[in-house]
Motif scaffolding. Structure first.
Motif, PDB file in Angstrom:
ATOM      1  N   ASP A  16       0.860  -1.188   0.000  1.00 50.00           N
ATOM      2  CA  ASP A  16       0.000   0.000   0.000  1.00 50.00           C
ATOM      3  C   ASP A  16       0.888   1.227   0.000  1.00 50.00           C
ATOM      4  N   GLU A  17       0.547   2.241  -0.777  1.00 47.25           N
ATOM      5  CA  GLU A  17       1.390   3.431  -0.920  1.00 47.25           C
ATOM      6  C   GLU A  17       2.818   2.995  -1.277  1.00 47.25           C
ATOM      7  N   GLY A  18       2.894   2.137  -2.298  1.00 45.28           N
ATOM      8  CA  GLY A  18       4.175   1.566  -2.714  1.00 45.28           C
ATOM      9  C   GLY A  18       5.236   2.608  -3.010  1.00 45.28           C
ATOM     10  N   ASP A  19       4.852   3.658  -3.723  1.00 42.43           N
ATOM     11  CA  ASP A  19       5.837   4.694  -4.073  1.00 42.43           C
ATOM     12  C   ASP A  19       6.432   5.325  -2.819  1.00 42.43           C
ATOM     13  N   GLU A  20       5.586   5.483  -1.812  1.00 44.71           N
ATOM     14  CA  GLU A  20       6.075   6.089  -0.581  1.00 44.71           C
ATOM     15  C   GLU A  20       7.053   5.178   0.142  1.00 44.71           C
ATOM     16  N   MET A  21       6.760   3.897   0.139  1.00 40.94           N
ATOM     17  CA  MET A  21       7.669   2.970   0.815  1.00 40.94           C
ATOM     18  C   MET A  21       9.035   3.007   0.133  1.00 40.94           C
ATOM     19  N   LEU A  22       9.017   3.123  -1.186  1.00 42.93           N
ATOM     20  CA  LEU A  22      10.291   3.194  -1.900  1.00 42.93           C
ATOM     21  C   LEU A  22      11.011   4.506  -1.574  1.00 42.93           C
ATOM     22  N   SER A  23      10.265   5.590  -1.590  1.00 44.36           N
ATOM     23  CA  SER A  23      10.936   6.868  -1.355  1.00 44.36           C
ATOM     24  C   SER A  23      11.425   6.959   0.088  1.00 44.36           C
ATOM     25  N   MET A  24      10.876   6.146   0.964  1.00 46.32           N
ATOM     26  CA  MET A  24      11.363   6.142   2.339  1.00 46.32           C
ATOM     27  C   MET A  24      12.523   5.169   2.530  1.00 46.32           C
ATOM     28  N   GLY A  25      12.948   4.544   1.444  1.00 46.21           N
ATOM     29  CA  GLY A  25      14.125   3.680   1.517  1.00 46.21           C
ATOM     30  C   GLY A  25      13.827   2.255   1.957  1.00 46.21           C
ATOM     31  N   PHE A  26      12.608   1.790   1.741  1.00 46.11           N
ATOM     32  CA  PHE A  26      12.258   0.428   2.143  1.00 46.11           C
ATOM     33  C   PHE A  26      12.478  -0.618   1.045  1.00 46.11           C
ATOM     34  N   ALA A  27      13.108  -0.225  -0.074  1.00 47.10           N
ATOM     35  CA  ALA A  27      13.220  -1.150  -1.210  1.00 47.10           C
ATOM     36  C   ALA A  27      13.834  -2.491  -0.790  1.00 47.10           C
ATOM     37  N   GLU A  28      14.897  -2.413  -0.010  1.00 51.20           N
ATOM     38  CA  GLU A  28      15.592  -3.630   0.388  1.00 51.20           C
ATOM     39  C   GLU A  28      14.684  -4.553   1.204  1.00 51.20           C
ATOM     40  N   GLU A  29      14.013  -3.952   2.183  1.00 47.40           N
ATOM     41  CA  GLU A  29      13.095  -4.743   3.014  1.00 47.40           C
ATOM     42  C   GLU A  29      11.988  -5.361   2.164  1.00 47.40           C
ATOM     43  N   LEU A  30      11.451  -4.577   1.244  1.00 50.56           N
ATOM     44  CA  LEU A  30      10.354  -5.086   0.420  1.00 50.56           C
ATOM     45  C   LEU A  30      10.815  -6.270  -0.419  1.00 50.56           C
ATOM     46  N   ASN A  31      11.986  -6.125  -1.023  1.00 49.96           N
ATOM     47  CA  ASN A  31      12.509  -7.226  -1.826  1.00 49.96           C
ATOM     48  C   ASN A  31      12.732  -8.470  -0.977  1.00 49.96           C
ATOM     49  N   ALA A  32      13.290  -8.258   0.222  1.00 45.14           N
ATOM     50  CA  ALA A  32      13.553  -9.388   1.110  1.00 45.14           C
ATOM     51  C   ALA A  32      12.247 -10.083   1.492  1.00 45.14           C
ATOM     52  N   ILE A  33      11.255  -9.282   1.856  1.00 45.92           N
ATOM     53  CA  ILE A  33       9.967  -9.861   2.279  1.00 45.92           C
ATOM     54  C   ILE A  33       9.319 -10.625   1.117  1.00 45.92           C
TER      55      ILE A  33
END
Ligand code: ADP
Ligand code: MG
Length: 587
Positions: free
Chosen positions: A154-171
């Motif tokens: 949810d609010e994917g763009d925001e998660m990326l802009s907050m630097g969560f890319a690594e966590e998202l990929n891992a999950i």
């Protein structure tokens, strides 16, 4: 309304239908109509839709109704950028799943780990949380996702802009292969598309009004000032716009605290929300806002992301955001679910580029407004004083009345009244005589009239009446220093004649109230020039000539192209060195 647009056409099961009715949704929003069947069929989707369009229910409804099965294990995971948003999404799942036996466990940082483990053991089917904490649970194996059927970003763009890319990929990498992946986002930056390509299978892309992501009902206003988002400017804006309840955005945590304090000092009910607050404080502050016991919440992007408080009438960008996406997200906190709202920006010289970018990217073109000048402010303050003095005047004896009449017919009446006012009104504690005077302190700004300095300081107001010292608000002394700095350079030499310098001509001058010190500051702020790169400044009647470092001239002309001084475009151009100056002036 056509068949297609009703909840009936979704063919919802009885428990979900009952919950929708209880929540009070009469008909599905556009994004809900556009996505329901696709998600219900188990397909991967990428959904781009503006904020406030009802994205939460767009994924919650089909998941609850079709995807989640009776078995008691975790079947749906929702990842959100912030704790507040996670709580909101969890709440929506709880409401919509009230009669469908959907256990929901919120999983976010800052709350007790054990409590969350217990909630998971209690047989939750839906987990909603922030990426960091979710990954924690996965790694500790306190969260079993072997039976997961769907993941929602949810609010994917925001998660990326907050630097969560690594966590998202891992999950995403730890989830079972067959799971459905749903991506919801207000904007679709490239990084989001790349993540989709990596983790989704033949996704259906549903883009709603991608060219127009900001909610329709929002009016955008922009106030220009030299200081950008200073507290005094904000107070002036509040006086003009009179918002009932607003979310005020700052770019840093420190600013949220400072601005909230400034608002409190001015008598507003304000609180701040930032990532440094303990979780229970954040919840307390959000509660105060929801219960309308606080009118202004000052927050950072991160802390306020996705907050859905229906009664917010205004969003104020006290610090203008760096990216157009952030502007859209922030502004989307007002104008929720078809309501109208106002987004107000305080624009400093540094923000002009970002404002332009906003226009290019989303076609949002805020209505330009000017802050009242110092003179206008003063008139207002005076009027308020007269009002309150008249209101405060109680019964007087006949003798006093006779004397007053007599006095008013005297030639020198004005001076005598002034003396009385000074002696008995201004010298007295203000609260004794006067209800609050609008607390607008007069900070010089690009739009301020030259009288800025003459705002009375000797009016006998007790010191506590002034705006707090510590803040950026007190730019007066700063300006004086700068003017002094510019003064010695004023000479009879034509700008541009110094070695390595060239002349810049601005088509504003004394008539527009131009002051050398402010020009120097403008060039440093907008043109990013160092002090040494700005030379002599001649303010003439209708033009101002400045000598600036030759290499910087072209870039400077470009960056000043859109700038206005007291509402007049400065129209920068290369100055004519040969032309002899009139009397050199730099006030
Ligand atoms: P988004 O995630 O797109 O920003 P939300 O899901 O937070 O939007 O929804 C915004 C608001 O709209 C919420 O207050 C929500 O309760 C309300 N809402 C959602 N769906 C409907 C509907 N079908 N009818 C009326 N209001 C709705
Ligand atoms: Mg949302």
């Amino acid at each position: 309304m056509s068949e297609e647009q009703s909840f009936e056409s979704f063919g919802l099961s009885e428990p979900v239908r009952r919950a929708v009715a209880e929540v009070g949704y009469a008909s599905p929003t556009l994004v809900q109509q556009a996505t329901f069947h696709t998600i219900a069929e188990g397909k991967d989707v990428i959904v781009q839709s503006r904020t406030g369009s009802g994205k939460t229910a767009a994924f919650a409804l089909p998941l609850i109704d079709r995807v989640i099965k009776p078995a008691r294990h975790v079947q749906v995971m929702v990842l959100c950028p912030t704790r507040e948003l996670a709580l909101q999404v969890a709440g929506e799942f709880e409401r919509l799943g009230k009669f469908a036996d959907v256990g929901v466990a919120p999983i976010y940082g800052g709350a007790g780990m054990q409590q969350q483990i217990d909630a998971l053991k209690g047989g939750a089917k839906v987990v909603v949380g922030t990426p960091g904490r979710m990954l924690d649970h996965l790694r500790r194996k306190t969260l079993d996702v072997s039976g997961l059927r769907a993941i929602v970003l949810d609010e994917g763009d925001e998660m990326l802009s907050m630097g969560f890319a690594e966590e998202l990929n891992a999950i995403l990498g730890m989830l079972p292969k067959g799971r459905q992946a749903l991506i919801f986002s207000a904007t679709m930056p490239d990084a989001m598309s790349r993540m989709a390509a990596r983790h989704q299978r033949e996704p259906v892309t549903i883009a709603l009004s991608s060219d127009h992501v900001a909610p329709d009902g929002i009016v955008h206003h922009a106030y220009f000032s030299a200081s950008g988002g200073s507290v005094p400017d904000l107070l002036k804006v509040l006086e003009i716009e009179k918002p009932k309840a607003a979310l005020v955005f700052c770019n840093t945590k420190a600013e949220t605290e400072m601005v909230a304090r400034g608002l409190q000092n001015a008598g507003y009910r304000a609180e701040y929300l930032n990532g440094d607050l303990a979780q229970n404080d954040r919840e307390r502050v959000m509660g105060l806002l929801r219960d309308e016991r606080v009118d202004f919440l000052v927050a950072t992007d991160v802390a306020a992301r996705g907050i859905d408080v229906p009664h917010l009438s205004h969003v104020i960008h006290c610090g203008f955001p760096e990216s157009p996406e952030a502007y859209v997200h922030r502004s989307g906190r007002t104008g929720r679910a078809g309501r109208t709202g106002t987004a107000i920006s305080l624009i400093g010289p540094h923000d002009i580029g970002n404002l332009y970018l906003l226009r290019l990217t989303y076609g949002i073109r805020p209505i330009e407004r000017t802050l009242p000048s110092a003179a206008e402010n003063r008139t207002r303050i005076e009027a308020a004083r007269v009002e309150s003095l008249i209101a405060a005047a109680g019964n007087v004896s006949d003798d006093a009345m006779v004397l007053a009449k007599r006095l008013l017919t005297h030639d020198d009446a004005e001076r005598a009244v002034a003396w009385l006012v000074e002696r008995f009104v201004m010298g007295v504690r203000e609260d004794d005589v006067m209800p609050p005077v609008p607390r607008v302190s007069v900070s010089p700004s690009l739009t301020a009239a030259p009288e800025a300095k003459s705002e009375p300081r000797s009016n006998g107001r007790p010191p506590r009446e002034r705006a707090p010292r510590s803040e950026r608000v007190e730019s007066e002394p700063l300006r004086k220093i700068e003017v002094r700095h510019a003064d010695p350079k004023a000479s009879d030499e034509t700008p541009g004649e110094e070695v390595g310098m060239e002349s810049l001509e601005l088509s504003v001058g004394k008539r527009e109230g131009v002051r050398a010190g402010e020009v120097a500051r403008l060039l440093r702020d907008v043109g990013m020039l160092a002090k040494s790169e700005v030379g002599r400044i001649h303010v003439r009647d209708r033009v101002t000539l400045v000598s600036v470092r030759a290499e910087k001239l072209d870039a400077l002309i470009e960056s000043l192209a859109e700038v206005k001084y007291n509402d007049v475009p400065v129209s920068p151009r290369r100055g004519d060195v040969a032309e002899a100056p009139e009397a050199a002036t730099a006030d």
